[in-house]
Design a protein around this motif. Structure first.
Motif, PDB file in Angstrom:
ATOM      1  N   ARG A  37      47.538 -12.546  16.113  1.00 28.15           N
ATOM      2  CA  ARG A  37      47.033 -13.907  15.427  1.00 28.15           C
ATOM      3  C   ARG A  37      45.915 -13.348  14.395  1.00 28.15           C
ATOM      4  N   THR A  38      45.325 -12.410  14.855  1.00 23.13           N
ATOM      5  CA  THR A  38      43.903 -12.134  14.080  1.00 23.13           C
ATOM      6  C   THR A  38      44.583 -11.270  12.705  1.00 23.13           C
ATOM      7  N   ALA A  39      45.522 -10.605  12.886  1.00 16.00           N
ATOM      8  CA  ALA A  39      46.109  -9.662  11.994  1.00 16.00           C
ATOM      9  C   ALA A  39      46.993 -10.683  10.827  1.00 16.00           C
ATOM     10  N   SER A  40      47.432 -11.552  11.344  1.00 18.79           N
ATOM     11  CA  SER A  40      48.313 -12.682  10.726  1.00 18.79           C
ATOM     12  C   SER A  40      47.295 -13.708   9.643  1.00 18.79           C
ATOM     13  N   ALA A  41      46.066 -13.803  10.272  1.00 17.05           N
ATOM     14  CA  ALA A  41      45.095 -14.631   9.651  1.00 17.05           C
ATOM     15  C   ALA A  41      44.450 -13.803   8.665  1.00 17.05           C
ATOM     16  N   ALA A  42      44.196 -12.373   8.529  1.00 14.55           N
ATOM     17  CA  ALA A  42      43.657 -11.668   7.692  1.00 14.55           C
ATOM     18  C   ALA A  42      44.251 -11.805   6.241  1.00 14.55           C
TER      19      ALA A  42
END
Length: 147
Positions: A142-147
């Protein structure tokens, strides 16, 4: 178990050592994945530094609450996190991060204070640790997708 007192889990994650370290260093991110499936967390104190306290409550899917108190005893960015769980069951958690071609090899090692405690929690902790790492992997996604 590696010994009568040590439970060890290994996994390779497709994320950098720094991204994984950051998932521990951020209270918001850590609260989103810490614990086995179905658990949520309320952090009261989160002082991510050597000697810093981490006081929180885990809320189980069955409605029970589990108060926790820990101390960060060693922090090496993108390499190692050592947390002393300073309430029953007493143990030291060492998370070691090593860069590999596929991302990061993570070693999650819990050393319990005594054999009796280690043996008593062995059956549920192994599964819980695997679920914890599953949740970490999803949080990183999720963190990588939000970046």
């Amino acid at each position: 178990m590696n010994s009568d007192r040590i439970l060890c889990t290994h996994r390779t994650l497709p994320y950098s050592t720094q991204a994984i370290y950051d998932a521990f260093a951020s209270a918001a991110v850590l609260a989103s994945w810490w614990g086995p499936d179905g658990f949520t967390n309320s952090f009261e104190i989160f002082d991510f530094k050597v000697g810093g306290n981490w006081v929180f409550t885990m809320h189980g899917p069955d409605g029970n609450t589990y108060p926790n108190k820990s101390i960060f005893t060693a922090l090496v960015p993108a390499e190692r996190i050592v947390i002393r769980h300073d309430c029953p069951p007493s143990f030291t958690l060492t998370v070691q991060l090593s860069s590999v071609e596929a991302g990061t090899h993570l070693t999650w090692e819990q050393e319990f204070d005594d054999v009796e405690t280690a043996q008593a929690v062995k059956a549920r902790v192994g599964t819980a640790n695997e679920q914890n790492l599953d949740r970490l992997t999803r949080a990183l996604g999720r963190t990588a997708s939000a970046a």
